[in-house]
Each structure stands twice: as C-alpha cells, then as structure tokens.
Write a protein that holds these residues in place. Structure first.
Motif, PDB file in Angstrom:
ATOM      1  N   ARG A 104      23.297 -31.712   6.749  1.00  0.00           N
ATOM      2  CA  ARG A 104      23.719 -31.838   8.141  1.00  0.00           C
ATOM      3  C   ARG A 104      23.793 -30.473   8.814  1.00  0.00           C
ATOM      4  NH1 ARG A 104      27.837 -35.023   7.419  1.00  0.00           N
ATOM      5  NH2 ARG A 104      29.467 -33.426   7.377  1.00  0.00           N
ATOM      6  N   GLU A 133      14.793 -42.894  11.356  1.00  0.00           N
ATOM      7  CA  GLU A 133      15.989 -43.560  11.846  1.00  0.00           C
ATOM      8  C   GLU A 133      17.056 -42.523  12.172  1.00  0.00           C
ATOM      9  OE1 GLU A 133      19.256 -46.953  10.432  1.00  0.00           O
ATOM     10  OE2 GLU A 133      17.672 -46.234   9.060  1.00  0.00           O
ATOM     11  N   LEU A 134      17.539 -42.548  13.408  1.00  0.00           N
ATOM     12  CA  LEU A 134      18.552 -41.599  13.839  1.00  0.00           C
ATOM     13  C   LEU A 134      19.938 -42.111  13.461  1.00  0.00           C
ATOM     14  CD1 LEU A 134      17.203 -40.578  17.371  1.00  0.00           C
ATOM     15  CD2 LEU A 134      17.038 -39.319  15.209  1.00  0.00           C
ATOM     16  N   LYS A 135      20.545 -41.436  12.531  1.00  0.00           N
ATOM     17  CA  LYS A 135      21.909 -41.770  12.143  1.00  0.00           C
ATOM     18  C   LYS A 135      22.551 -40.521  11.562  1.00  0.00           C
ATOM     19  CE  LYS A 135      20.698 -43.364   7.476  1.00  0.00           C
ATOM     20  NZ  LYS A 135      20.789 -44.478   6.500  1.00  0.00           N
ATOM     21  N   ARG A 136      23.838 -40.572  11.431  1.00  0.00           N
ATOM     22  CA  ARG A 136      24.583 -39.407  10.952  1.00  0.00           C
ATOM     23  C   ARG A 136      24.158 -39.046   9.533  1.00  0.00           C
ATOM     24  NH1 ARG A 136      29.426 -38.294   8.175  1.00  0.00           N
ATOM     25  NH2 ARG A 136      30.564 -36.469   9.010  1.00  0.00           N
ATOM     26  N   ILE A 137      23.933 -37.738   9.338  1.00  0.00           N
ATOM     27  CA  ILE A 137      23.570 -37.240   8.010  1.00  0.00           C
ATOM     28  C   ILE A 137      24.849 -37.084   7.196  1.00  0.00           C
ATOM     29  CG2 ILE A 137      22.482 -35.356   6.745  1.00  0.00           C
ATOM     30  CD1 ILE A 137      20.811 -34.773   9.227  1.00  0.00           C
ATOM     31  N   GLU A 138      24.900 -37.764   6.103  1.00  0.00           N
ATOM     32  CA  GLU A 138      26.139 -37.777   5.314  1.00  0.00           C
ATOM     33  C   GLU A 138      26.320 -36.506   4.495  1.00  0.00           C
ATOM     34  OE1 GLU A 138      28.407 -39.918   5.715  1.00  0.00           O
ATOM     35  OE2 GLU A 138      27.242 -41.229   7.040  1.00  0.00           O
TER      36      GLU A 138
END
Length: 215
Positions: free
Chosen positions: A17, A7-12
């Motif tokens: 990151r 799933e492509l989403k922002r790495i927290e």
C-alpha cells in the motif's frame, strides 16, 4: 494479450500500500505540473498519506488558489440578511494581511533571499516552482523568436520579389535603349541608299557614286 481490468479496492498489505501510494502520488504530482505548464492552468493539489503526512503542489500561491475556489463556490457570501458582521470583516482583513506576508516572503525566496529558514522540502518545492517559471519564460521566448523569424522571412521574400521586378525593369530599359540605337543606324543606311544607283552595293562607299568628283 491485453492487461485485465484491475479491481480497485483497498490494498491490505501495508508495504504494498505504501509503495503504491508513493508511485501514484508522484504520478499525480507530475500530471499536475504538466497540466499547469502545458495549459497555463492554475493548479493546486493537496494529498495526505495514510499516516497523515501532507504533500502538495501549487502552480500559484496555494492560499490564494484555495481562496479563489471558496469565492467561486460562494463560501464567502453574505448571510441571509445581506449584512456582514465585524467579525467577518476582521477575519478577511487578517487573511489579507497573512496573504501579503506570504507573498512578500515568497517574493524574497524567488529572488534568492531569506532562504535560511527553508528546509529541504521547502527548497525542493521552491526549485520546482522556479523550474516551472523558467519553462514558461523559455516557451514565451521561443514563441516570440519564432514569430520574429517568420516576419523576417516574409520581409526577405518581399525584398527578393521587389529585387526581381527591379532587375526586369532595368533589363527592359537596356533592351529599349539598344533598340533605339539600332533603329538610328538603320535610318542612316536608308538615307545613304537613296543616293546610290539601283543594283549597286553601298559598301564600301564610293564618293563617285554619290556624284562627287575627286577633282
């Protein structure tokens, strides 16, 4: 089992990151270099990190590539009345002057001159550009060598075929000469045979058989 869909989403996590950014950035730069070499494409890549640090790659001059892109997209078109103001012309002249200065500086750098003003980052980029240029030169050289070798092989094959044909002609000529010699000998034997009575051998030759006397 195959890998699941990511799933492509922002790495927290900031550390993860940054690590992912470094890996993906290097991979993207590598792909851009391969694309420029393999396909002889004009490639310009510009990446800003989350902290605002810039990373870029250009197979040609970055400013010229950006200017080409802007021209292709019509960003330098005339206004609605088709009249270009003096300010526009001045800006273009300034850009051209800047481009000339950049090209002259880049030419010196590629020639190994005036490198004192370059830092590690600029030197690495220059080294990468030189490597790309060397790869292109080698590719062109090997292509020309391959074509030359193919031509030499075709010429060699043609010469071999001509040599074979010539050898056959020489052999045929020799056989014809031998046949003519044998034909001449056979004619002489037939001429002598006419003077020998029937039923008698003409070898060895007896002069009395031909009607000649020893007296």
């Amino acid at each position: 089992m195959g890998r699941g869909k990511v799933e492509l989403k922002r790495i927290e996590n900031p550390t993860n990151r940054q690590v992912t950014f470094s890996k993906r950035r290097d991979g993207l730069l590598k792909k851009a270099i391969e694309l420029s070499i393999l396909c002889d494409a004009e490639v310009a890549l510009l990446v800003f990190s989350p902290s605002g640090k810039a990373y870029h790659f250009s197979s040609h001059d970055m400013d010229m590539t950006i200017r080409r892109y802007r021209n292709e997209k019509g960003l330098h078109k005339m206004n609605n009345h088709g009249v270009r103001t003096i300010e526009v012309w001045k800006n273009e002249m300034d850009e051209m002057k800047k481009t000339i200065e950049i090209l002259e500086t880049k030419h010196k750098h590629l020639a190994g001159e005036d490198l004192s003003s370059l830092g590690i980052k600029e030197l690495k980029q220059l080294e990468r550009q030189l490597r790309i240029g060397v790869d292109r030169v080698r590719s062109k050289k090997w292509r020309l060598l391959s074509e030359h070798i193919s031509l030499l092989k075709r010429n060699h094959k043609t010469l071999q075929e001509e040599h074979t044909i010539l050898q056959k002609k020489i052999k045929l000529h020799e056989l014809l000469n031998e046949a003519d010699e044998y034909s001449g000998l056979d004619s002489s034997d037939h001429a002598i045979q006419r003077f020998i009575p029937d039923g008698q051998s003409h070898s060895p030759l007896n002069m009395n058989q031909l009607g000649f006397s020893n007296n």
